[in-house]
Scaffold this motif. Structure first.
Motif, PDB file in Angstrom:
ATOM      1  N   PRO A  14       0.828  -1.206   0.000  1.00 54.51           N
ATOM      2  CA  PRO A  14       0.000   0.000   0.000  1.00 54.51           C
ATOM      3  C   PRO A  14       0.861   1.254   0.000  1.00 54.51           C
ATOM      4  N   MET A  15       0.413   2.294  -0.667  1.00 55.84           N
ATOM      5  CA  MET A  15       1.174   3.535  -0.784  1.00 55.84           C
ATOM      6  C   MET A  15       1.128   4.281   0.547  1.00 55.84           C
ATOM      7  N   VAL A  16       2.230   4.228   1.262  1.00 59.10           N
ATOM      8  CA  VAL A  16       2.301   4.839   2.589  1.00 59.10           C
ATOM      9  C   VAL A  16       3.548   5.709   2.695  1.00 59.10           C
ATOM     10  N   ASP A  17       3.504   6.628   3.657  1.00 56.60           N
ATOM     11  CA  ASP A  17       4.682   7.399   4.007  1.00 56.60           C
ATOM     12  C   ASP A  17       4.626   7.701   5.502  1.00 56.60           C
ATOM     13  N   ARG A  18       5.406   8.633   5.954  1.00 59.31           N
ATOM     14  CA  ARG A  18       5.364   9.096   7.335  1.00 59.31           C
ATOM     15  C   ARG A  18       5.189  10.609   7.337  1.00 59.31           C
ATOM     16  N   ASP A  19       4.444  11.125   8.306  1.00 61.73           N
ATOM     17  CA  ASP A  19       4.303  12.570   8.423  1.00 61.73           C
ATOM     18  C   ASP A  19       5.648  13.198   8.790  1.00 61.73           C
ATOM     19  N   PRO A  20       5.925  14.407   8.282  1.00 62.86           N
ATOM     20  CA  PRO A  20       7.178  15.078   8.641  1.00 62.86           C
ATOM     21  C   PRO A  20       7.292  15.295  10.146  1.00 62.86           C
ATOM     22  N   LEU A  21       8.510  15.185  10.644  1.00 61.03           N
ATOM     23  CA  LEU A  21       8.766  15.378  12.074  1.00 61.03           C
ATOM     24  C   LEU A  21       9.293  16.786  12.339  1.00 61.03           C
ATOM     25  N   PRO A  22       8.997  17.317  13.524  1.00 60.79           N
ATOM     26  CA  PRO A  22       9.535  18.638  13.884  1.00 60.79           C
ATOM     27  C   PRO A  22      10.992  18.593  14.310  1.00 60.79           C
ATOM     28  N   ARG A  23      11.486  17.369  14.576  1.00 59.00           N
ATOM     29  CA  ARG A  23      12.853  17.235  15.094  1.00 59.00           C
ATOM     30  C   ARG A  23      13.306  15.796  14.905  1.00 59.00           C
ATOM     31  N   TRP A  24      14.579  15.607  14.545  1.00 60.25           N
ATOM     32  CA  TRP A  24      15.142  14.268  14.389  1.00 60.25           C
ATOM     33  C   TRP A  24      16.098  13.894  15.515  1.00 60.25           C
ATOM     34  N   THR A  25      16.723  14.872  16.137  1.00 57.90           N
ATOM     35  CA  THR A  25      17.863  14.614  17.014  1.00 57.90           C
ATOM     36  C   THR A  25      17.537  14.957  18.465  1.00 57.90           C
ATOM     37  N   PHE A  26      17.797  14.000  19.365  1.00 61.14           N
ATOM     38  CA  PHE A  26      17.555  14.168  20.796  1.00 61.14           C
ATOM     39  C   PHE A  26      18.680  13.495  21.581  1.00 61.14           C
ATOM     40  N   TYR A  51      23.577  18.608  10.517  1.00 62.31           N
ATOM     41  CA  TYR A  51      22.932  17.526   9.752  1.00 62.31           C
ATOM     42  C   TYR A  51      21.434  17.788   9.617  1.00 62.31           C
ATOM     43  N   GLU A  52      20.798  18.049  10.731  1.00 65.87           N
ATOM     44  CA  GLU A  52      19.360  18.269  10.688  1.00 65.87           C
ATOM     45  C   GLU A  52      19.015  19.588   9.998  1.00 65.87           C
ATOM     46  N   ARG A  53      19.830  20.619  10.183  1.00 68.83           N
ATOM     47  CA  ARG A  53      19.568  21.900   9.524  1.00 68.83           C
ATOM     48  C   ARG A  53      19.593  21.760   8.016  1.00 68.83           C
ATOM     49  N   LEU A  54      20.488  20.928   7.517  1.00 73.23           N
ATOM     50  CA  LEU A  54      20.604  20.735   6.075  1.00 73.23           C
ATOM     51  C   LEU A  54      19.557  19.772   5.524  1.00 73.23           C
ATOM     52  N   ARG A  55      19.292  18.701   6.264  1.00 68.67           N
ATOM     53  CA  ARG A  55      18.518  17.623   5.683  1.00 68.67           C
ATOM     54  C   ARG A  55      17.028  17.639   6.014  1.00 68.67           C
ATOM     55  N   ARG A  56      16.650  18.061   7.205  1.00 71.59           N
ATOM     56  CA  ARG A  56      15.223  17.956   7.558  1.00 71.59           C
ATOM     57  C   ARG A  56      14.339  18.865   6.705  1.00 71.59           C
ATOM     58  N   PRO A  57      14.675  20.144   6.514  1.00 71.56           N
ATOM     59  CA  PRO A  57      13.822  20.964   5.642  1.00 71.56           C
ATOM     60  C   PRO A  57      13.773  20.453   4.205  1.00 71.56           C
ATOM     61  N   ALA A  58      14.916  19.984   3.710  1.00 70.78           N
ATOM     62  CA  ALA A  58      14.970  19.506   2.323  1.00 70.78           C
ATOM     63  C   ALA A  58      14.107  18.269   2.128  1.00 70.78           C
ATOM     64  N   THR A  59      14.195  17.317   3.047  1.00 70.92           N
ATOM     65  CA  THR A  59      13.411  16.092   2.888  1.00 70.92           C
ATOM     66  C   THR A  59      11.931  16.324   3.188  1.00 70.92           C
ATOM     67  N   THR A  60      11.632  17.271   4.078  1.00 71.06           N
ATOM     68  CA  THR A  60      10.227  17.604   4.322  1.00 71.06           C
ATOM     69  C   THR A  60       9.589  18.175   3.057  1.00 71.06           C
ATOM     70  N   ALA A  61      10.287  19.078   2.383  1.00 71.26           N
ATOM     71  CA  ALA A  61       9.764  19.649   1.138  1.00 71.26           C
ATOM     72  C   ALA A  61       9.556  18.570   0.090  1.00 71.26           C
ATOM     73  N   LEU A  62      10.477  17.621   0.009  1.00 69.58           N
ATOM     74  CA  LEU A  62      10.366  16.552  -0.969  1.00 69.58           C
ATOM     75  C   LEU A  62       9.223  15.611  -0.627  1.00 69.58           C
ATOM     76  N   LEU A  63       9.094  15.267   0.647  1.00 68.49           N
ATOM     77  CA  LEU A  63       8.004  14.396   1.095  1.00 68.49           C
ATOM     78  C   LEU A  63       6.649  15.000   0.727  1.00 68.49           C
ATOM     79  N   LEU A  64       6.496  16.292   0.971  1.00 66.56           N
ATOM     80  CA  LEU A  64       5.230  16.958   0.669  1.00 66.56           C
ATOM     81  C   LEU A  64       5.008  17.068  -0.837  1.00 66.56           C
ATOM     82  N   SER A  65       6.079  17.280  -1.594  1.00 68.16           N
ATOM     83  CA  SER A  65       5.957  17.302  -3.057  1.00 68.16           C
ATOM     84  C   SER A  65       5.500  15.951  -3.585  1.00 68.16           C
ATOM     85  N   ASN A  66       6.029  14.876  -3.017  1.00 69.94           N
ATOM     86  CA  ASN A  66       5.618  13.541  -3.451  1.00 69.94           C
ATOM     87  C   ASN A  66       4.151  13.270  -3.150  1.00 69.94           C
TER      88      ASN A  66
END
Length: 389
Positions: free
Chosen positions: A259-271, A314-329
């Motif tokens: 089934p076509m699934v994804d995950r909702d974007p997260l507000p934070r990756w690193t803890f 890492y998160e500054r570079l990658r989280r916004p970029a992948t969130t934009a891509l996830l939403l575009s998909n």
């Protein structure tokens, strides 16, 4: 610095190689499965991911297991052309684009990790569910990530958009350039095909997509068997002359339902000594051939950031970029051209220019490349993420 990676998939193994190349000596990969087997079917590696694997010294190995994609072409459900463009070296990139069997790529990366980090660097039958005594835990354990669940308990199963994918591989005759990736559809159903092996026989990877009948089964399980007759009846009249879709489906040894699934974007990756990577961080619809590519880029950026003693980068570079891509998909990415063609000319057309102007098609393709990070000029000009220890 002691680093533990949860998950020996494409992202986790690339992370291990990248960290080793950046000078980190104490890196282990823990895989829940007792044996790493070459599961799955075909995937695509876009030029920005191939650049990263090339800089890890894997270019020759990759060329031996992949098919260098020559073009990407979209058609309506009658097989009439909508848009096509060269890919890889033919599009002016400094790096090729490859279609490859996912399992073969995983084993290639595994072999490199064992060679460079040692035979004890990958530990199978070892499931990581949360942080332990390591300095950094990297959750690269997929769409059902236990590490993500530790950070975000109660998130639940991946959301489904109501579509189902059937995937298989079939030996068949080469089509179009012989190294073409095609997508044909009408906004409701879609068929994708591309070769993942060429030579005496061509092994064609295919994906059939349509709305689900009933509830989505086992969300996130790529290995659920599906019946070929059931798939074939939905595409019985999809024969284009240059590609016989029903024959391709019926000729497969097996097919798998997802089934076509994804995950909702997260507000934070690193803890506090834990971060996420790949599908664990940003699982997205398999649109635009970006899943594995983005995990590889995550791995390289993470190693670069750690080498600069700046994990937050890492998160500054990658989280916004992948969130934009996830939403575009979620909006169909570049594949929206098939939906537009169907909406504007549901009965078909002879000349796509009368339906969608060339400039509109070019902007859709170019915009997605920029969002996904593989615009040719930007990719060539971007400094390397390689680190000299």
């Amino acid at each position: 610095m002691r680093i533990v990676i949860a998950g020996a998939g494409i992202g986790g193994l690339t992370a291990a190689l990248s960290l080793h190349a950046a000078g980190f000596a104490d890196v282990t990969v823990h895989e829940a499965a007792r044996e790493i087997r070459p599961l799955g079917v075909g995937i695509n590696l876009l030029p920005h991911a191939v650049r990263e694997l090339t800089e890890l010294g894997l270019a020759d190995r990759l060329a031996k297991i992949g098919v260098a994609t020559a073009e990407l072409a979209y058609f309506n459900r009658y097989g009439t052309p909508i848009w096509s463009e060269p890919r890889g070296l033919g599009a002016g990139y400094a790096w090729p684009q490859y279609s490859v069997h996912r399992g073969r790529l995983q084993l290639l990366l595994l072999e490199a990790v064992l060679e460079r980090l040692g035979q004890d660097a990958v530990r199978t039958g070892s499931r990581i569910t949360g942080p332990g005594e390591e300095d950094l835990l990297i959750g690269a354990d997929g769409i059902h990530s236990a590490v993500r669940a530790h950070l975000y308990p109660g998130e639940g199963p991946p959301p489904c958009n109501g579509l189902v994918l059937w995937r298989g591989t079939t030996y068949g005759e080469p089509f179009l350039t012989g190294r073409s990736m095609i997508m044909a559809g009408d906004g409701i159903q879609k068929f994708v095909a591309y070769p993942i092996e060429t030579g005496a026989r061509t092994l064609i990877n295919w994906i059939a997509e349509r709305p689900l009948d009933g509830e989505a089964p086992e969300r996130g399980n790529w290995n659920r068997p599906a019946g070929l007759p059931e798939i074939g009846r939905h595409f019985a009249d999809w024969s284009f002359g240059w590609l016989d879709v029903p024959a391709l489906i019926s000729g497969a040894q097996a097919a798998y339902e997802y089934p076509m699934v994804d995950r909702d974007p997260l507000p934070r990756w690193t803890f506090d000594g834990v971060t996420l990577l790949g599908d664990a961080a940003h699982a997205m619809y398999p649109i635009g051939s970006n899943g594995a590519s983005q995990a590889i880029i995550d791995a390289r950026v993470l190693a670069y950031a750690l080498a600069q003693d700046d994990l937050d980068a890492y998160e500054r570079l990658r989280r916004p970029a992948t969130t934009a891509l996830l939403l575009s998909n979620r909006q169909m990415g570049p594949e929206v051209v098939m939906k537009l063609a169907h909406e504007r000319a549901p009965g078909g057309f002879d000349d796509v220019e009368q339906v969608i102007p060339h400039a509109e098609l070019a902007e859709i393709a170019g915009s997605y490349k920029r969002t996904a990070g593989f615009d040719p000029a930007s990719l060539t000009e971007r400094p390397s993420w390689s680190v000299t220890p």
